[in-house]
Design a protein around this motif. Structure first.
Motif, PDB file in Angstrom:
ATOM      1  N   PRO A 152      -8.910   6.620  -7.538  1.00 45.03           N
ATOM      2  CA  PRO A 152      -8.250   7.246  -6.395  1.00 45.03           C
ATOM      3  C   PRO A 152      -8.755   8.662  -6.198  1.00 45.03           C
ATOM      4  O   PRO A 152      -9.132   9.332  -7.161  1.00 45.03           O
ATOM      5  N   PRO A 153      -8.782   9.098  -4.967  1.00 48.83           N
ATOM      6  CA  PRO A 153      -9.250  10.463  -4.705  1.00 48.83           C
ATOM      7  C   PRO A 153      -8.286  11.481  -5.276  1.00 48.83           C
ATOM      8  O   PRO A 153      -7.078  11.259  -5.307  1.00 48.83           O
ATOM      9  N   THR A 154      -8.825  12.571  -5.759  1.00 47.29           N
ATOM     10  CA  THR A 154      -7.992  13.629  -6.329  1.00 47.29           C
ATOM     11  C   THR A 154      -7.959  14.858  -5.440  1.00 47.29           C
ATOM     12  O   THR A 154      -7.270  15.816  -5.735  1.00 47.29           O
ATOM     13  N   GLU A 155      -8.741  14.799  -4.392  1.00 45.13           N
ATOM     14  CA  GLU A 155      -8.718  15.900  -3.437  1.00 45.13           C
ATOM     15  C   GLU A 155      -8.870  15.331  -2.041  1.00 45.13           C
ATOM     16  O   GLU A 155      -9.477  14.287  -1.850  1.00 45.13           O
ATOM     17  N   ARG A 156      -8.307  16.009  -1.106  1.00 40.68           N
ATOM     18  CA  ARG A 156      -8.507  15.597   0.277  1.00 40.68           C
ATOM     19  C   ARG A 156      -8.462  16.829   1.152  1.00 40.68           C
ATOM     20  O   ARG A 156      -7.824  17.837   0.826  1.00 40.68           O
ATOM     21  N   GLU A 157      -9.146  16.747   2.263  1.00 39.29           N
ATOM     22  CA  GLU A 157      -9.175  17.867   3.194  1.00 39.29           C
ATOM     23  C   GLU A 157      -8.983  17.346   4.597  1.00 39.29           C
ATOM     24  O   GLU A 157      -9.560  16.326   4.977  1.00 39.29           O
TER      25      GLU A 157
ATOM     26  N   TRP B  18      -4.359  16.081  -5.804  1.00 40.67           N
ATOM     27  CA  TRP B  18      -3.417  15.119  -6.341  1.00 40.67           C
ATOM     28  C   TRP B  18      -2.889  15.609  -7.683  1.00 40.67           C
ATOM     29  O   TRP B  18      -3.651  15.992  -8.570  1.00 40.67           O
ATOM     30  N   ASP B  19      -1.560  15.596  -7.835  1.00 42.55           N
ATOM     31  CA  ASP B  19      -0.937  15.983  -9.089  1.00 42.55           C
ATOM     32  C   ASP B  19      -0.485  14.724  -9.814  1.00 42.55           C
ATOM     33  O   ASP B  19       0.368  13.978  -9.335  1.00 42.55           O
ATOM     34  N   ASP B  20      -1.082  14.490 -10.965  1.00 41.72           N
ATOM     35  CA  ASP B  20      -0.773  13.277 -11.710  1.00 41.72           C
ATOM     36  C   ASP B  20       0.653  13.267 -12.233  1.00 41.72           C
ATOM     37  O   ASP B  20       1.273  12.222 -12.367  1.00 41.72           O
ATOM     38  N   GLU B  21       1.168  14.427 -12.546  1.00 40.35           N
ATOM     39  CA  GLU B  21       2.500  14.489 -13.147  1.00 40.35           C
ATOM     40  C   GLU B  21       3.588  14.141 -12.144  1.00 40.35           C
ATOM     41  O   GLU B  21       4.515  13.386 -12.439  1.00 40.35           O
ATOM     42  N   THR B  22       3.490  14.708 -10.977  1.00 42.14           N
ATOM     43  CA  THR B  22       4.506  14.449  -9.967  1.00 42.14           C
ATOM     44  C   THR B  22       4.118  13.285  -9.066  1.00 42.14           C
ATOM     45  O   THR B  22       4.925  12.815  -8.282  1.00 42.14           O
ATOM     46  N   GLU B  23       2.878  12.844  -9.205  1.00 38.01           N
ATOM     47  CA  GLU B  23       2.357  11.756  -8.370  1.00 38.01           C
ATOM     48  C   GLU B  23       2.574  12.073  -6.896  1.00 38.01           C
ATOM     49  O   GLU B  23       3.132  11.290  -6.145  1.00 38.01           O
ATOM     50  N   ASN B  24       2.157  13.255  -6.561  1.00 37.63           N
ATOM     51  CA  ASN B  24       2.257  13.677  -5.182  1.00 37.63           C
ATOM     52  C   ASN B  24       1.081  14.576  -4.842  1.00 37.63           C
ATOM     53  O   ASN B  24       0.476  15.189  -5.711  1.00 37.63           O
ATOM     54  N   TRP B  25       0.812  14.667  -3.540  1.00 36.22           N
ATOM     55  CA  TRP B  25      -0.196  15.605  -3.083  1.00 36.22           C
ATOM     56  C   TRP B  25       0.390  17.013  -3.111  1.00 36.22           C
ATOM     57  O   TRP B  25       1.518  17.227  -2.673  1.00 36.22           O
TER      58      TRP B  25
END
Ligand SMILES: [Zn+2]
Length: 57
Positions: free
Chosen positions: A7-12, A22-29
């Motif tokens: 899965p992408p970890t950044e988006r613009e 992407w924050d893995d801990e909160t599972e949110n952008w």
């Protein structure tokens, strides 16, 4: 062969320039930086699952 989906970890956003990561801990952008418009219909530069709405020219 097995395909691993990464899965992408950044988006613009291609419209207002907002960047998220992407924050893995909160599972949110998480908004990375303060750019971007709150009223923007964000169009993320992620290839794959996202279907951008076709623009009328
Ligand atoms: Zn945007």
């Amino acid at each position: 062969m097995s395909a691993t989906i990464v899965p992408p970890t950044e988006r613009e956003c291609e419209r207002c320039g907002r960047r998220d990561r992407w924050d893995d801990e909160t599972e949110n952008w998480v908004i990375d930086g303060r750019r971007g418009s709150p009223t923007c219909i964000h169009e993320w530069d992620i290839n794959g699952s996202y279907n951008p709405v076709a623009e009328s020219t």
